[in-house]
Scaffold this motif. Structure first.
Motif, PDB file in Angstrom:
ATOM      1  N   LYS A  76       1.115 -21.782  76.651  1.00  0.00           N
ATOM      2  CA  LYS A  76       2.156 -20.792  77.187  1.00  0.00           C
ATOM      3  C   LYS A  76       2.044 -20.622  78.647  1.00  0.00           C
ATOM      4  N   GLY A  77       3.331 -20.708  79.114  1.00  0.00           N
ATOM      5  CA  GLY A  77       3.326 -20.264  80.414  1.00  0.00           C
ATOM      6  C   GLY A  77       3.033 -21.339  81.381  1.00  0.00           C
ATOM      7  N   SER A  78       2.755 -22.660  80.917  1.00  0.00           N
ATOM      8  CA  SER A  78       2.408 -23.760  81.699  1.00  0.00           C
ATOM      9  C   SER A  78       3.416 -24.511  82.747  1.00  0.00           C
ATOM     10  N   LYS A  79       3.369 -24.732  83.673  1.00  0.00           N
ATOM     11  CA  LYS A  79       4.149 -25.762  84.455  1.00  0.00           C
ATOM     12  C   LYS A  79       3.830 -27.209  84.352  1.00  0.00           C
ATOM     13  N   CYS A 110       7.239 -30.279  74.899  1.00  0.00           N
ATOM     14  CA  CYS A 110       6.375 -29.057  76.011  1.00  0.00           C
ATOM     15  C   CYS A 110       6.951 -27.730  75.887  1.00  0.00           C
ATOM     16  N   LEU A 111       8.388 -27.780  75.709  1.00  0.00           N
ATOM     17  CA  LEU A 111       9.124 -26.401  75.485  1.00  0.00           C
ATOM     18  C   LEU A 111       8.655 -25.605  74.433  1.00  0.00           C
ATOM     19  N   GLU A 112       8.866 -26.289  73.315  1.00  0.00           N
ATOM     20  CA  GLU A 112       8.089 -25.723  72.110  1.00  0.00           C
ATOM     21  C   GLU A 112       6.833 -25.078  72.122  1.00  0.00           C
ATOM     22  N   ALA A 113       5.932 -25.837  73.013  1.00  0.00           N
ATOM     23  CA  ALA A 113       4.718 -25.539  72.999  1.00  0.00           C
ATOM     24  C   ALA A 113       4.498 -24.170  73.962  1.00  0.00           C
ATOM     25  N   GLY A 114       5.576 -23.737  74.691  1.00  0.00           N
ATOM     26  CA  GLY A 114       5.786 -22.390  75.505  1.00  0.00           C
ATOM     27  C   GLY A 114       5.722 -22.965  76.862  1.00  0.00           C
ATOM     28  N   ALA A 115       5.855 -23.885  77.255  1.00  0.00           N
ATOM     29  CA  ALA A 115       5.811 -24.173  78.791  1.00  0.00           C
ATOM     30  C   ALA A 115       6.837 -23.373  79.592  1.00  0.00           C
ATOM     31  N   LYS A 116       6.377 -22.744  80.556  1.00  0.00           N
ATOM     32  CA  LYS A 116       7.310 -21.801  81.596  1.00  0.00           C
ATOM     33  C   LYS A 116       8.326 -22.917  82.158  1.00  0.00           C
ATOM     34  N   LYS A 117       7.948 -23.933  82.620  1.00  0.00           N
ATOM     35  CA  LYS A 117       8.960 -24.894  83.468  1.00  0.00           C
ATOM     36  C   LYS A 117       8.508 -26.261  83.146  1.00  0.00           C
ATOM     37  N   THR A 144      18.432 -30.129  77.080  1.00  0.00           N
ATOM     38  CA  THR A 144      17.256 -29.430  76.849  1.00  0.00           C
ATOM     39  C   THR A 144      17.082 -28.414  78.348  1.00  0.00           C
ATOM     40  N   LYS A 145      16.160 -27.664  78.414  1.00  0.00           N
ATOM     41  CA  LYS A 145      16.092 -26.536  79.350  1.00  0.00           C
ATOM     42  C   LYS A 145      15.162 -27.081  80.720  1.00  0.00           C
ATOM     43  N   ALA A 146      14.761 -28.244  80.401  1.00  0.00           N
ATOM     44  CA  ALA A 146      13.888 -28.766  81.640  1.00  0.00           C
ATOM     45  C   ALA A 146      14.770 -29.147  82.753  1.00  0.00           C
ATOM     46  N   SER A 147      14.150 -29.366  83.813  1.00  0.00           N
ATOM     47  CA  SER A 147      14.855 -29.571  85.225  1.00  0.00           C
ATOM     48  C   SER A 147      14.556 -31.060  85.690  1.00  0.00           C
ATOM     49  N   ASP A 180       0.042 -27.957  86.259  1.00  0.00           N
ATOM     50  CA  ASP A 180      -0.730 -27.316  85.147  1.00  0.00           C
ATOM     51  C   ASP A 180      -1.012 -28.354  84.303  1.00  0.00           C
ATOM     52  N   VAL A 181      -0.261 -29.197  83.840  1.00  0.00           N
ATOM     53  CA  VAL A 181      -0.100 -30.477  83.057  1.00  0.00           C
ATOM     54  C   VAL A 181       0.806 -31.477  83.641  1.00  0.00           C
ATOM     55  N   PHE A 182      -0.026 -32.483  83.770  1.00  0.00           N
ATOM     56  CA  PHE A 182       1.067 -33.555  84.302  1.00  0.00           C
ATOM     57  C   PHE A 182       0.786 -34.704  83.361  1.00  0.00           C
ATOM     58  N   ILE A 183       1.896 -35.165  82.894  1.00  0.00           N
ATOM     59  CA  ILE A 183       2.242 -36.441  81.769  1.00  0.00           C
ATOM     60  C   ILE A 183       2.859 -37.321  82.260  1.00  0.00           C
ATOM     61  N   ASN A 184       2.050 -38.610  82.243  1.00  0.00           N
ATOM     62  CA  ASN A 184       2.621 -39.755  82.945  1.00  0.00           C
ATOM     63  C   ASN A 184       3.237 -40.298  81.504  1.00  0.00           C
TER      64      ASN A 184
END
Length: 311
Positions: A76-79, A110-117, A144-147, A180-184
């Protein structure tokens, strides 16, 4: 961190150290996360449904769930930074870019897991304004709410590569190193120079002066992999390009395989994906070089493959 220390051992040791302060539950969570380093998840989608949006999203999510779910990686709160392949002016049917429905599913988790951005981007070959749209990824992200961002040249920074055999430094997109988290999130496809374009090859979309990487490319990619370290690699092998890569363009070169592969060990993920093309990991130079440098396991007999069949 020494190259002789595996990602699994590092995370597990951090879990043990941290547990004394934060309690047993955190220890359990981190050890569970560490253990995914020995596992790759292979989700097989329903081929009879073709490249159906919901089938692809479900298959993607099941692959990640087989590793314990996105909450094992995203707090939660991760970028979060997600790096698909969006390099080419090609449609999803041409399989040169990561499937937009795979990207959409990963963003949702990612958003469901609580990612901030959650930020999605690629340093493209063809103009990004074109590739983002034609790939279908712009449309998927808008749901989605991603950028979805274009790269910012000011964010490319010189990065030391102390363990590189050829490269001792390179200009790399800083956000990929700072997230905070990088997904390839690559697509599996043929490549005219490296035989296959897989996860480690996807790092090319995070660096400057790519043409200079093309000589002795296999070792240079492994050198880059010592500093570009995704927390999770998710391979889109749903609809793959079997020839005339990396940009393709001919429908006859595209094959519906219907798989999504996920894992912490990027070498193992790439080595498994190579088998879908009738090759072994050690036949792909950058996979072999990365294994030699201690960046992951190439011998699939030493990796637990968690197979999931999606109806």
């Amino acid at each position: 961190m020494s190259d002789k220390i595996t990602r699994r051992d590092f995370i597990k040791s951090m879990a043990v150290t941290t547990a004394g302060i934060y309690g047993l539950q955190l220890l359990d969570d981190n050890i569970a996360f560490a253990q995914t380093g020995n596992i790759i998840a292979v989700a097989q989608g329903p081929l009879e449904k073709g490249a159906d949006r919901e089938a692809i999203k479900k298959t993607t999510k099941q692959a990640i769930m087989a590793l314990g779910g996105m909450s094992k990686f995203v707090s939660k709160g991760s970028k979060v930074l997600i790096k698909p392949n969006i390099a080419w002016n090609r449609t999803p049917e041409q399989a040169a870019n990561t499937n937009p429905f795979v990207v959409e599913a990963v963003v949702e988790m990612c958003l469901e897991a609580g990612a901030k951005k959650v930020t999605v981007l690629d340093y493209t070959i063809n103009p990004a304004q074109v590739t983002y749209d034609r790939s279908g990824i712009k449309s998927a992200i808008e749901k989605t709410k991603a950028s979805l961002e274009f790269v910012d040249d000011r964010k490319f920074k010189e990065k030391s590569i102390p363990n590189g055999q050829i490269l001792k430094s390179w200009i790399i997109y800083q956000d990929a190193l700072d997230a905070d988290v990088f997904i390839n999130l690559p697509i599996a496809k043929h490549h005219s120079l490296t035989k296959l374009s897989l996860g480690i090859k996807n790092y090319m979309g995070l660096i400057k002066s790519r043409e200079e990487i093309h000589t002795r490319i296999d070792q240079k990619l492994a050198d880059l992999a010592t500093v570009i370290k995704p927390h999770l690699t998710i391979m889109d092998a749903y609809r793959v390009l079997t020839a005339n890569g990396p940009n393709g363009g001919t429908p006859k070169d595209v094959k519906l395989i219907g798989q999504v592969i996920a894992g912490v060990d990027r070498v193992a993920v790439d080595a498994y994906t190579a088998t879908l093309f009738g090759l072994k990991g050690d036949q792909i130079g950058y996979i072999k070089a990365s294994n030699t440098m201690g960046l992951g396991e190439i011998n699939l007999s030493k990796v637990k493959i968690q197979n999931v069949k999606v109806a």
